[in-house]
Design a protein around this motif. Structure first.
Motif, PDB file in Angstrom:
ATOM      1  N   VAL A  31       0.841  -1.204   0.000  1.00 57.37           N
ATOM      2  CA  VAL A  31       0.000   0.000   0.000  1.00 57.37           C
ATOM      3  C   VAL A  31       0.875   1.253   0.000  1.00 57.37           C
ATOM      4  N   ILE A  32       1.953   1.233   0.775  1.00 60.06           N
ATOM      5  CA  ILE A  32       2.872   2.369   0.817  1.00 60.06           C
ATOM      6  C   ILE A  32       3.520   2.567  -0.553  1.00 60.06           C
ATOM      7  N   LEU A  33       3.834   1.466  -1.230  1.00 65.91           N
ATOM      8  CA  LEU A  33       4.431   1.565  -2.565  1.00 65.91           C
ATOM      9  C   LEU A  33       3.480   2.234  -3.556  1.00 65.91           C
ATOM     10  N   VAL A  34       2.209   1.907  -3.480  1.00 67.33           N
ATOM     11  CA  VAL A  34       1.239   2.529  -4.393  1.00 67.33           C
ATOM     12  C   VAL A  34       1.148   4.029  -4.126  1.00 67.33           C
ATOM     13  N   ALA A  35       1.054   4.404  -2.860  1.00 69.40           N
ATOM     14  CA  ALA A  35       0.977   5.827  -2.520  1.00 69.40           C
ATOM     15  C   ALA A  35       2.279   6.542  -2.873  1.00 69.40           C
ATOM     16  N   GLY A  36       3.405   5.904  -2.596  1.00 67.74           N
ATOM     17  CA  GLY A  36       4.698   6.503  -2.909  1.00 67.74           C
ATOM     18  C   GLY A  36       4.914   6.651  -4.400  1.00 67.74           C
ATOM     19  N   ALA A  37       4.466   5.672  -5.167  1.00 69.07           N
ATOM     20  CA  ALA A  37       4.596   5.767  -6.626  1.00 69.07           C
ATOM     21  C   ALA A  37       3.777   6.942  -7.154  1.00 69.07           C
ATOM     22  N   ALA A  38       2.615   7.168  -6.566  1.00 69.19           N
ATOM     23  CA  ALA A  38       1.794   8.309  -6.990  1.00 69.19           C
ATOM     24  C   ALA A  38       2.514   9.624  -6.709  1.00 69.19           C
ATOM     25  N   ILE A  39       3.121   9.738  -5.550  1.00 67.21           N
ATOM     26  CA  ILE A  39       3.846  10.965  -5.201  1.00 67.21           C
ATOM     27  C   ILE A  39       5.046  11.151  -6.121  1.00 67.21           C
ATOM     28  N   LEU A  40       5.812  10.086  -6.342  1.00 62.94           N
ATOM     29  CA  LEU A  40       6.996  10.201  -7.190  1.00 62.94           C
ATOM     30  C   LEU A  40       6.634  10.477  -8.642  1.00 62.94           C
ATOM     31  N   LEU A  41       5.535   9.902  -9.117  1.00 63.92           N
ATOM     32  CA  LEU A  41       5.094  10.200 -10.476  1.00 63.92           C
ATOM     33  C   LEU A  41       4.635  11.654 -10.615  1.00 63.92           C
ATOM     34  N   TRP A  42       3.997  12.179  -9.582  1.00 69.46           N
ATOM     35  CA  TRP A  42       3.603  13.580  -9.600  1.00 69.46           C
ATOM     36  C   TRP A  42       4.842  14.478  -9.645  1.00 69.46           C
ATOM     37  N   LEU A  43       5.875  14.135  -8.858  1.00 75.59           N
ATOM     38  CA  LEU A  43       7.109  14.917  -8.885  1.00 75.59           C
ATOM     39  C   LEU A  43       7.793  14.824 -10.248  1.00 75.59           C
ATOM     40  N   LEU A  44       7.758  13.652 -10.865  1.00 67.00           N
ATOM     41  CA  LEU A  44       8.320  13.500 -12.208  1.00 67.00           C
ATOM     42  C   LEU A  44       7.567  14.372 -13.201  1.00 67.00           C
ATOM     43  N   ASP A  45       6.246  14.380 -13.107  1.00 60.90           N
ATOM     44  CA  ASP A  45       5.436  15.207 -13.998  1.00 60.90           C
ATOM     45  C   ASP A  45       5.769  16.685 -13.816  1.00 60.90           C
ATOM     46  N   GLU A  46       5.905  17.101 -12.569  1.00 64.95           N
ATOM     47  CA  GLU A  46       6.252  18.499 -12.299  1.00 64.95           C
ATOM     48  C   GLU A  46       7.626  18.840 -12.867  1.00 64.95           C
ATOM     49  N   SER A  47       8.572  17.931 -12.733  1.00 64.93           N
ATOM     50  CA  SER A  47       9.927  18.230 -13.212  1.00 64.93           C
ATOM     51  C   SER A  47      10.010  18.264 -14.733  1.00 64.93           C
ATOM     52  N   LEU A  48       9.120  17.542 -15.399  1.00 61.21           N
ATOM     53  CA  LEU A  48       9.134  17.516 -16.856  1.00 61.21           C
ATOM     54  C   LEU A  48       8.250  18.587 -17.490  1.00 61.21           C
ATOM     55  N   ALA A  49       7.426  19.243 -16.694  1.00 60.80           N
ATOM     56  CA  ALA A  49       6.477  20.218 -17.223  1.00 60.80           C
ATOM     57  C   ALA A  49       7.173  21.486 -17.705  1.00 60.80           C
ATOM     58  N   LYS A  67      13.590  13.780   1.727  1.00 64.03           N
ATOM     59  CA  LYS A  67      14.449  12.620   1.958  1.00 64.03           C
ATOM     60  C   LYS A  67      13.708  11.537   2.735  1.00 64.03           C
ATOM     61  N   LEU A  68      12.861  11.943   3.671  1.00 62.83           N
ATOM     62  CA  LEU A  68      12.062  10.957   4.409  1.00 62.83           C
ATOM     63  C   LEU A  68      11.074  10.243   3.501  1.00 62.83           C
ATOM     64  N   ILE A  69      10.464  10.977   2.578  1.00 65.36           N
ATOM     65  CA  ILE A  69       9.523  10.358   1.635  1.00 65.36           C
ATOM     66  C   ILE A  69      10.256   9.359   0.750  1.00 65.36           C
ATOM     67  N   VAL A  70      11.390   9.765   0.210  1.00 66.78           N
ATOM     68  CA  VAL A  70      12.156   8.870  -0.660  1.00 66.78           C
ATOM     69  C   VAL A  70      12.627   7.653   0.119  1.00 66.78           C
ATOM     70  N   TRP A  71      13.114   7.867   1.331  1.00 68.60           N
ATOM     71  CA  TRP A  71      13.586   6.756   2.159  1.00 68.60           C
ATOM     72  C   TRP A  71      12.430   5.821   2.514  1.00 68.60           C
ATOM     73  N   GLY A  72      11.265   6.379   2.799  1.00 69.47           N
ATOM     74  CA  GLY A  72      10.099   5.550   3.109  1.00 69.47           C
ATOM     75  C   GLY A  72       9.663   4.699   1.930  1.00 69.47           C
ATOM     76  N   VAL A  73       9.657   5.300   0.738  1.00 71.22           N
ATOM     77  CA  VAL A  73       9.271   4.540  -0.456  1.00 71.22           C
ATOM     78  C   VAL A  73      10.307   3.448  -0.743  1.00 71.22           C
ATOM     79  N   LEU A  74      11.585   3.787  -0.613  1.00 71.85           N
ATOM     80  CA  LEU A  74      12.628   2.780  -0.839  1.00 71.85           C
ATOM     81  C   LEU A  74      12.594   1.692   0.223  1.00 71.85           C
ATOM     82  N   ALA A  75      12.292   2.060   1.468  1.00 68.43           N
ATOM     83  CA  ALA A  75      12.176   1.053   2.530  1.00 68.43           C
ATOM     84  C   ALA A  75      11.023   0.108   2.240  1.00 68.43           C
ATOM     85  N   ALA A  76       9.905   0.646   1.793  1.00 64.04           N
ATOM     86  CA  ALA A  76       8.765  -0.206   1.444  1.00 64.04           C
ATOM     87  C   ALA A  76       9.110  -1.106   0.274  1.00 64.04           C
TER      88      ALA A  76
END
Length: 124
Positions: A31-49, A67-76
């Motif tokens: 579940v954390i991976l799904v939520a984290g993927a959504a956040i990271l995809l949003w950040l990717l979209d923002e960076s490419l816009a 860094k906590l968000i990235v670490w949490g997603v990688l930990a999951a």
């Protein structure tokens, strides 16, 4: 006739075995991976816009919260992957007994903890 069903179903008071905790945390990490993927995809979209969006996302890279968000997603991801390998090994017929399940759950927690600490050291 006596009723032998459990009276108290408060999950906080039930002592779950270690393989059950490993299974529950495997589902939670998914579940954390799904939520984290959504956040990271949003950040990717923002960076490419636009260039401004890219600079805004790059400026987040130094913040503790990012860094906590990235670490949490990688930990999951690490825990989910290690537990998934455990499931594949168990599907092959190894560790299907209670003792095997307990030792495999201990290995999953141990290997995951070491890898998560290593990734945390790389991030910080």
């Amino acid at each position: 006739m006596t009723d032998k069903r459990p009276v108290n179903l408060d999950l906080g008071t039930i002592d779950l075995p270690l393989p059950a905790l490993a299974s529950i945390t495997h589902r939670i990490s998914g579940v954390i991976l799904v939520a984290g993927a959504a956040i990271l995809l949003w950040l990717l979209d923002e960076s490419l816009a636009s260039e401004e969006g890219f600079n805004a996302v790059m400026s987040l890279g130094d913040s503790v919260f990012f860094k906590l968000i990235v670490w949490g997603v990688l930990a999951a991801l690490i825990y989910h992957s290690v537990a998934g390998v455990k499931h594949l090994i168990m599907d092959m017929g190894f560790g299907e007994t209670l003792e095997g399940g307990i030792s495999m759950a201990k290995m999953v927690f141990g290997i995951s903890a070491v890898l998560i600490i290593m990734v945390g050291a790389l991030i910080w």
